[in-house]
Write an enzyme that holds these catalytic residues in place. Structure first.
Site, PDB file in Angstrom:
ATOM      1  N   ARG A 162      -7.747   0.151  -1.734  1.00  0.00           N
ATOM      2  CA  ARG A 162      -7.051   1.333  -2.302  1.00  0.00           C
ATOM      3  C   ARG A 162      -7.975   2.237  -3.124  1.00  0.00           C
ATOM      4  O   ARG A 162      -7.567   2.802  -4.147  1.00  0.00           O
ATOM      5  CB  ARG A 162      -5.851   0.912  -3.165  1.00  0.00           C
ATOM      6  N   SER A 212       4.077   1.352  -3.492  1.00  0.00           N
ATOM      7  CA  SER A 212       3.728   0.228  -4.377  1.00  0.00           C
ATOM      8  C   SER A 212       3.259   0.760  -5.723  1.00  0.00           C
ATOM      9  O   SER A 212       2.408   1.653  -5.776  1.00  0.00           O
ATOM     10  CB  SER A 212       2.610  -0.600  -3.760  1.00  0.00           C
ATOM     11  N   GLU A 283      -1.377   1.474  -8.942  1.00  0.00           N
ATOM     12  CA  GLU A 283      -2.009   2.063  -7.759  1.00  0.00           C
ATOM     13  C   GLU A 283      -1.941   3.596  -7.849  1.00  0.00           C
ATOM     14  O   GLU A 283      -2.785   4.296  -7.319  1.00  0.00           O
ATOM     15  CB  GLU A 283      -1.251   1.561  -6.505  1.00  0.00           C
TER      16      GLU A 283
HETATM   17  C1  LIG Z   1       7.772   5.008   0.613  1.00  0.00           C
HETATM   18  C2  LIG Z   1       6.304   4.894   0.401  1.00  0.00           C
HETATM   19  C3  LIG Z   1       5.575   3.927   1.076  1.00  0.00           C
HETATM   20  C4  LIG Z   1       4.186   3.818   0.881  1.00  0.00           C
HETATM   21  N1  LIG Z   1       3.519   2.858   1.561  1.00  0.00           N
HETATM   22  C5  LIG Z   1       2.180   2.748   1.404  1.00  0.00           C
HETATM   23  C6  LIG Z   1       1.447   1.735   2.117  1.00  0.00           C
HETATM   24  O1  LIG Z   1       1.995   0.969   2.883  1.00  0.00           O
HETATM   25  N2  LIG Z   1       0.111   1.699   1.938  1.00  0.00           N
HETATM   26  C7  LIG Z   1      -0.558   2.553   1.097  1.00  0.00           C
HETATM   27  O2  LIG Z   1      -1.787   2.455   0.987  1.00  0.00           O
HETATM   28  N3  LIG Z   1       0.121   3.504   0.405  1.00  0.00           N
HETATM   29  C8  LIG Z   1       1.454   3.628   0.538  1.00  0.00           C
HETATM   30  N4  LIG Z   1       2.142   4.586  -0.153  1.00  0.00           N
HETATM   31  C9  LIG Z   1       1.406   5.441  -1.112  1.00  0.00           C
HETATM   32  C10 LIG Z   1       0.884   6.769  -0.529  1.00  0.00           C
HETATM   33  O3  LIG Z   1       1.700   7.224   0.535  1.00  0.00           O
HETATM   34  C11 LIG Z   1      -0.581   6.666  -0.062  1.00  0.00           C
HETATM   35  O4  LIG Z   1      -1.434   6.283  -1.118  1.00  0.00           O
HETATM   36  C12 LIG Z   1      -1.071   7.994   0.509  1.00  0.00           C
HETATM   37  O5  LIG Z   1      -2.319   7.807   1.094  1.00  0.00           O
HETATM   38  C13 LIG Z   1      -1.187   9.084  -0.557  1.00  0.00           C
HETATM   39  O6  LIG Z   1      -1.375  10.318   0.113  1.00  0.00           O
HETATM   40  P1  LIG Z   1      -0.868  11.688  -0.521  1.00  0.00           P
HETATM   41  O7  LIG Z   1      -1.351  12.783   0.354  1.00  0.00           O
HETATM   42  O8  LIG Z   1       0.575  11.649  -0.786  1.00  0.00           O
HETATM   43  O9  LIG Z   1      -1.698  11.674  -1.881  1.00  0.00           O
HETATM   44  P2  LIG Z   1      -1.331  12.323  -3.277  1.00  0.00           P
HETATM   45  O10 LIG Z   1      -0.379  11.462  -4.004  1.00  0.00           O
HETATM   46  O11 LIG Z   1      -0.968  13.754  -3.125  1.00  0.00           O
HETATM   47  O12 LIG Z   1      -2.774  12.242  -3.974  1.00  0.00           O
HETATM   48  C14 LIG Z   1      -3.378  10.987  -4.229  1.00  0.00           C
HETATM   49  C15 LIG Z   1      -4.809  11.245  -4.734  1.00  0.00           C
HETATM   50  O13 LIG Z   1      -5.572  11.819  -3.687  1.00  0.00           O
HETATM   51  C16 LIG Z   1      -6.112  13.087  -4.095  1.00  0.00           C
HETATM   52  N5  LIG Z   1      -6.095  13.944  -2.908  1.00  0.00           N
HETATM   53  C17 LIG Z   1      -5.052  14.233  -2.081  1.00  0.00           C
HETATM   54  N6  LIG Z   1      -5.467  15.037  -1.070  1.00  0.00           N
HETATM   55  C18 LIG Z   1      -6.793  15.253  -1.267  1.00  0.00           C
HETATM   56  C19 LIG Z   1      -7.789  15.995  -0.576  1.00  0.00           C
HETATM   57  N7  LIG Z   1      -7.520  16.704   0.517  1.00  0.00           N
HETATM   58  N8  LIG Z   1      -9.068  15.970  -1.073  1.00  0.00           N
HETATM   59  C20 LIG Z   1      -9.375  15.270  -2.199  1.00  0.00           C
HETATM   60  N9  LIG Z   1      -8.471  14.571  -2.891  1.00  0.00           N
HETATM   61  C21 LIG Z   1      -7.202  14.540  -2.431  1.00  0.00           C
HETATM   62  C22 LIG Z   1      -5.208  13.580  -5.226  1.00  0.00           C
HETATM   63  O14 LIG Z   1      -5.905  14.458  -6.084  1.00  0.00           O
HETATM   64  C23 LIG Z   1      -4.864  12.250  -5.893  1.00  0.00           C
HETATM   65  O15 LIG Z   1      -5.915  11.859  -6.747  1.00  0.00           O
HETATM   66  C24 LIG Z   1       3.530   4.709   0.010  1.00  0.00           C
HETATM   67  C25 LIG Z   1       4.256   5.701  -0.666  1.00  0.00           C
HETATM   68  C26 LIG Z   1       5.633   5.795  -0.478  1.00  0.00           C
HETATM   69  C27 LIG Z   1       6.393   6.867  -1.197  1.00  0.00           C
END
Ligand SMILES: Cc1cc2nc3c(=O)[nH]c(=O)nc-3n(C[C@H](O)[C@H](O)[C@H](O)COP(=O)(O)OP(=O)(O)OC[C@H]3O[C@@H](n4cnc5c(N)ncnc54)[C@H](O)[C@@H]3O)c2cc1C
Length: 299
Positions: A162, A212, A283
């Site tokens: 992660r 998570s 996380e």
């Molecule tokens: C229902 C549910 C289930 C989930 N299941 C999982 C799972 O099974 N496994 C898992 O690993 N995660 C899971 N997650 C968590 C999440 O979906 C992941 O961590 C996902 O990768 C986050 O992506 P995001 O675009 O929403 O990031 P955000 O929450 O928007 O950002 C996360 C971080 O990434 C940075 N960021 C985002 N985009 C960029 C970019 N283009 N360039 C540089 N930095 C950037 C942001 O600044 C921040 O620091 C789950 C979440 C939910 C709500």
């Protein structure tokens, strides 16, 4: 590209919590992104990158500076038979289903992760025993220090559980090249469906959440198991509660604030510390104004 003032952010996160961004924009491509970064740089104002907001707790007290949401950058191209390039704002469930339709195996794990490619690379998102580091060949970033576009190889990304070497204040993911394996489309679709069904059975999908809450403290000790054993299920603080379905999920019952959520995280951490002598580390990332006391949860 419009830059809006005092824009409510709760709608851009899966937790449905968050105050206003001082400024907010959604670039449609790399040039618009660089233009807004240039503006922030000239005005000496802070900026923050938001992807799908599915792993970010946004403060109810708001976010000073400019929030740049990447979800308009969604081009996907097939470069070789088994190599796909996706822009940073592409949603994981979309690209997972697209890969399955092309008979490309490797993204079956990602179908239930509601984030973007950019967020998934930063977090090394994973599930069902697989993660992004296994399929990312390279990532194109905009590098703030050199003000140049750079390509980083898988090795340079130093993926960990992660986590990756990308610091969103220094490099912004523009796109990622994903190397997958040709396989039977039927088999991939069946596995993708299986993973999606599993989510619906085991996670509170219909209620706002951020996935998570805590990382697993040890490879053989999941945070969910430890929290469940400690009696965390259905603990509540204001309108924030531990899910009855999965003890490592915090849900917004409607109208929860970031203060409620951080208060609950504190109590969950203390509970596992007392019962198992293990420290749980969140996380999630945070965005916006949190007090020093609230920040101790992330220490
Ligand atoms: C229902 C549910 C289930 C989930 N299941 C999982 C799972 O099974 N496994 C898992 O690993 N995660 C899971 N997650 C968590 C999440 O979906 C992941 O961590 C996902 O990768 C986050 O992506 P995001 O675009 O929403 O990031 P955000 O929450 O928007 O950002 C996360 C971080 O990434 C940075 N960021 C985002 N985009 C960029 C970019 N283009 N360039 C540089 N930095 C950037 C942001 O600044 C921040 O620091 C789950 C979440 C939910 C709500």
């Amino acid at each position: 590209m419009e830059i809006a003032d005092n824009s409510p952010l709760w709608r851009y996160t899966t937790m449905k919590v968050g105050g206003d961004a001082e400024h907010f924009c959604q670039p449609a491509g790399a040039q618009e992104l660089v233009d807004v970064l240039d503006l922030c740089r000239k005005q000496r104002k802070p900026w923050h990158i938001l992807g799908g907001g599915s792993n970010t707790l946004i403060s109810s007290a708001g976010v000073p500076g400019t929030v740049i949401r990447m979800t308009q950058m969604t081009n996907v191209q097939t470069l070789e038979e088994d190599l796909v390039e996706a822009e940073a704002g592409t949603r994981l469930p979309h690209i997972a289903k697209h890969a399955a339709s092309l008979g490309l195996s490797g993204l079956e794990f990602a179908v239930g992760i509601p984030g973007t490619i950019g967020g998934a690379v930063v977090m090394n998102a994973g599930a069902h025993g697989s993660c992004m580091s296994e399929i990312v060949e390279s990532v194109t970033v905009f590098d703030i220090e050199t003000w140049q576009i750079r390509v980083l190889s898988n090795k340079e990304l130093s993926f960990e559980y992660r986590n990756s070497a990308i610091d969103p204040q220094k490099q912004i993911v523009l796109s990622a090249k994903l190397r997958m394996k040709k396989d039977s489309a039927e088999k991939i679709k069946a596995q993708t469906q299986h993973n999606e069904d599993y989510r619906w059975r085991t996670q509170p999908i219909g209620t706002p959440n951020l996935g998570s809450t805590f990382k697993n403290p040890l490879p053989d000790k999941s945070a969910g198991f430890l929290l469940d054993q400690s009696g965390a299920k259905e603990m509540q603080e204001g309108q924030a509660a531990v899910s009855a379905l999965h003890a490592n999920f915090v849900v917004n019952l409607g109208g929860a604030t970031s203060q409620n959520i951080v208060g609950l995280l504190h109590r969950m951490q203390n509970l596992v510390q007392e019962k198992h002598a293990l420290h749980l580390h969140p996380e999630w990332k945070t965005l916006g104004l949190f007090t020093p006391e609230e920040h101790t949860v992330w220490k």
